[in-house]
Design a protein around this motif. Sequence first.
Motif, PDB file in Angstrom:
ATOM      1  N   TYR A  29      45.443 -74.510  -2.253  1.00 50.74           N
ATOM      2  CA  TYR A  29      45.107 -73.563  -1.193  1.00 50.74           C
ATOM      3  C   TYR A  29      46.359 -72.934  -0.589  1.00 50.74           C
ATOM      4  O   TYR A  29      47.359 -73.615  -0.335  1.00 50.74           O
ATOM      5  CB  TYR A  29      44.361 -74.256  -0.053  1.00 50.74           C
ATOM      6  CG  TYR A  29      42.902 -74.562  -0.303  1.00 50.74           C
ATOM      7  CD1 TYR A  29      42.277 -74.243  -1.509  1.00 50.74           C
ATOM      8  CD2 TYR A  29      42.139 -75.180   0.673  1.00 50.74           C
ATOM      9  CE1 TYR A  29      40.940 -74.542  -1.720  1.00 50.74           C
ATOM     10  CE2 TYR A  29      40.796 -75.471   0.476  1.00 50.74           C
ATOM     11  CZ  TYR A  29      40.208 -75.146  -0.722  1.00 50.74           C
ATOM     12  OH  TYR A  29      38.879 -75.445  -0.936  1.00 50.74           O
ATOM     13  N   ASP A  30      46.257 -71.629  -0.325  1.00 54.24           N
ATOM     14  CA  ASP A  30      47.204 -70.995   0.579  1.00 54.24           C
ATOM     15  C   ASP A  30      46.434 -70.698   1.861  1.00 54.24           C
ATOM     16  O   ASP A  30      45.368 -71.263   2.109  1.00 54.24           O
ATOM     17  CB  ASP A  30      47.829 -69.748  -0.050  1.00 54.24           C
ATOM     18  CG  ASP A  30      46.809 -68.644  -0.333  1.00 54.24           C
ATOM     19  OD1 ASP A  30      45.601 -68.827  -0.031  1.00 54.24           O
ATOM     20  OD2 ASP A  30      47.216 -67.601  -0.859  1.00 54.24           O
ATOM     21  N   TRP A  31      46.954 -69.791   2.698  1.00 53.01           N
ATOM     22  CA  TRP A  31      46.320 -69.533   3.984  1.00 53.01           C
ATOM     23  C   TRP A  31      44.877 -69.054   3.823  1.00 53.01           C
ATOM     24  O   TRP A  31      43.991 -69.462   4.572  1.00 53.01           O
ATOM     25  CB  TRP A  31      47.140 -68.498   4.758  1.00 53.01           C
ATOM     26  CG  TRP A  31      48.538 -68.930   5.035  1.00 53.01           C
ATOM     27  CD1 TRP A  31      48.997 -69.639   6.112  1.00 53.01           C
ATOM     28  CD2 TRP A  31      49.693 -68.703   4.210  1.00 53.01           C
ATOM     29  NE1 TRP A  31      50.348 -69.863   6.009  1.00 53.01           N
ATOM     30  CE2 TRP A  31      50.803 -69.296   4.849  1.00 53.01           C
ATOM     31  CE3 TRP A  31      49.884 -68.049   2.988  1.00 53.01           C
ATOM     32  CZ2 TRP A  31      52.089 -69.261   4.315  1.00 53.01           C
ATOM     33  CZ3 TRP A  31      51.162 -68.004   2.442  1.00 53.01           C
ATOM     34  CH2 TRP A  31      52.256 -68.609   3.120  1.00 53.01           C
ATOM     35  N   GLY A  32      44.627 -68.194   2.851  1.00 50.11           N
ATOM     36  CA  GLY A  32      43.288 -67.662   2.656  1.00 50.11           C
ATOM     37  C   GLY A  32      42.281 -68.727   2.275  1.00 50.11           C
ATOM     38  O   GLY A  32      41.182 -68.781   2.831  1.00 50.11           O
ATOM     39  N   GLY A  33      42.646 -69.589   1.337  1.00 49.58           N
ATOM     40  CA  GLY A  33      41.745 -70.657   0.923  1.00 49.58           C
ATOM     41  C   GLY A  33      41.478 -71.647   2.034  1.00 49.58           C
ATOM     42  O   GLY A  33      40.339 -72.106   2.216  1.00 49.58           O
ATOM     43  N   ARG A  34      42.521 -71.986   2.762  1.00 50.93           N
ATOM     44  CA  ARG A  34      42.378 -72.910   3.883  1.00 50.93           C
ATOM     45  C   ARG A  34      41.407 -72.351   4.926  1.00 50.93           C
ATOM     46  O   ARG A  34      40.474 -73.027   5.357  1.00 50.93           O
ATOM     47  CB  ARG A  34      43.746 -73.145   4.518  1.00 50.93           C
ATOM     48  CG  ARG A  34      43.752 -74.123   5.669  1.00 50.93           C
ATOM     49  CD  ARG A  34      45.068 -74.048   6.434  1.00 50.93           C
ATOM     50  NE  ARG A  34      45.188 -72.769   7.140  1.00 50.93           N
ATOM     51  CZ  ARG A  34      46.279 -72.370   7.769  1.00 50.93           C
ATOM     52  NH1 ARG A  34      47.372 -73.109   7.748  1.00 50.93           N
ATOM     53  NH2 ARG A  34      46.306 -71.213   8.406  1.00 50.93           N
ATOM     54  N   GLU A  35      41.632 -71.105   5.332  1.00 48.16           N
ATOM     55  CA  GLU A  35      40.796 -70.484   6.358  1.00 48.16           C
ATOM     56  C   GLU A  35      39.348 -70.346   5.900  1.00 48.16           C
ATOM     57  O   GLU A  35      38.417 -70.602   6.668  1.00 48.16           O
ATOM     58  CB  GLU A  35      41.353 -69.109   6.717  1.00 48.16           C
ATOM     59  CG  GLU A  35      42.697 -69.140   7.418  1.00 48.16           C
ATOM     60  CD  GLU A  35      42.602 -69.605   8.851  1.00 48.16           C
ATOM     61  OE1 GLU A  35      41.747 -69.097   9.602  1.00 48.16           O
ATOM     62  OE2 GLU A  35      43.379 -70.501   9.222  1.00 48.16           O
ATOM     63  N   GLU A  36      39.167 -69.953   4.666  1.00 45.18           N
ATOM     64  CA  GLU A  36      37.811 -69.745   4.156  1.00 45.18           C
ATOM     65  C   GLU A  36      37.028 -71.058   4.110  1.00 45.18           C
ATOM     66  O   GLU A  36      35.828 -71.079   4.434  1.00 45.18           O
ATOM     67  CB  GLU A  36      37.855 -69.107   2.768  1.00 45.18           C
ATOM     68  CG  GLU A  36      36.499 -68.781   2.167  1.00 45.18           C
ATOM     69  CD  GLU A  36      35.737 -67.699   2.922  1.00 45.18           C
ATOM     70  OE1 GLU A  36      34.553 -67.486   2.583  1.00 45.18           O
ATOM     71  OE2 GLU A  36      36.301 -67.064   3.841  1.00 45.18           O
ATOM     72  N   SER A  37      37.672 -72.150   3.731  1.00 42.51           N
ATOM     73  CA  SER A  37      36.974 -73.436   3.683  1.00 42.51           C
ATOM     74  C   SER A  37      36.493 -73.845   5.062  1.00 42.51           C
ATOM     75  O   SER A  37      35.411 -74.427   5.211  1.00 42.51           O
ATOM     76  CB  SER A  37      37.884 -74.514   3.087  1.00 42.51           C
ATOM     77  OG  SER A  37      38.952 -74.834   3.954  1.00 42.51           O
TER      78      SER A  37
END
Length: 426
Positions: free
Chosen positions: A252-260
Amino acid sequence: MIKTSALRLGVAALALASAVATAGAADKPLAGTTLTIASQNDQFAAVIAKLAPQFEEKTGATVKVDILDYGSLLTKTQADFVGHTKSYDLITMDIVWAGQYAENGYTVDLTELMKRDAAELQIDDIYPATIQYIGQYNGKQVAFPFAGYAAVMAYRKDLLDAAGIKVPETAEDFVEAAIKLTDPSKKIYGFVANGQKGAAVAQDWLQYNAQLGGSVLDASGKPALNSDANVASLKIYKELFDKAAPPGAVDYDWGGREESFRQGLVALMETWSVGAPGYYDPSMSKIVDTVGITYTPVGKGLPLKYGLGGWGMAINADLDKEKQEAAWSFIKWLVSPEVQKEMNMNGAGSYIRKSTLADPELNAKYPFLPVIAKSFENADGDYRPRIPQYPEIQDLLGTAVNAVLVGNTDPKAALDEAQAQAEKLF
């Protein structure tokens, strides 16, 4: 007689046209000027592009916003500075680039302009920490803050209540709660953070590291990547990924983290406040009615300091004085109380002013603003050291921390290797 009257009328018409043109030029002092901005693709970028026509209407200047991802922004602007190509007039500068900008003279030192226009800027309304950390280095103001972020903890009120767990107030409480709240059978995980190799994992781990009492520089300013405190915090970070993170979080980068988190998979997440408006937006979030925002939990007995990040607007030092003044006019407009409020009503999630964070309309829309205000008053903008060598240190940590998360690399061995490389930079 008729000819004389016609001549007089013609002269009068020309005089009136000249007067109108002069008045128009005065009303549009930057007519004919084009300002090109290199912008990070955070939430503020689209908002700046949306509001830029207001500046154009006011001044006559044309504003172009080139929206770039983090890596492209860094490489393209560095090439522009080094090559003196003047592709960009204004550059959004990450807080951690301040040392590099100051050492290399990439951008205009704004100190004297800020003194000259202090009344117009309403400096007293701007949080001192944002000015100090976002753009100031060794006495030079290499950028002016326009988008301050606070490190905050987002949490699921419903999941904590159901488990009978209080909102974590210390780092130790956070780790315990994250592990307890994890239930893979229900696809609920207690924790998520960036694991992806490079800037993503380095930046997230540095936040946790600071909260647990670690630092990547010693008291003399030299690298101390493999200190006992840093090794201990990396072991905890590894434990959280192993026991409480969603599958695949190591990528995960920022996008994956936030989306989860927005999709309801995660109970606890430390993040930048800029992402918080999205949690309350039903078009992208499934947790609108259950989300809470609070302070990042620090280790027991440690000072209550909260991570500060964000972006400043910098002026390319290669511009001539007239173009510098035009760029400075844009910055003053961008950071004005009126524009700052409008930016954040449009979801920019970027704050620098006390009046903006105290605004009743914004507080009704975003109930977490008092958390940002207190965080700014107790800000730590140096947990990611804003030194010229930071980009290289970030790369070293981005490799070391990811190696620990994805494999069996021992935390001390990984940080020992990073330390040996870091020492060569000094």
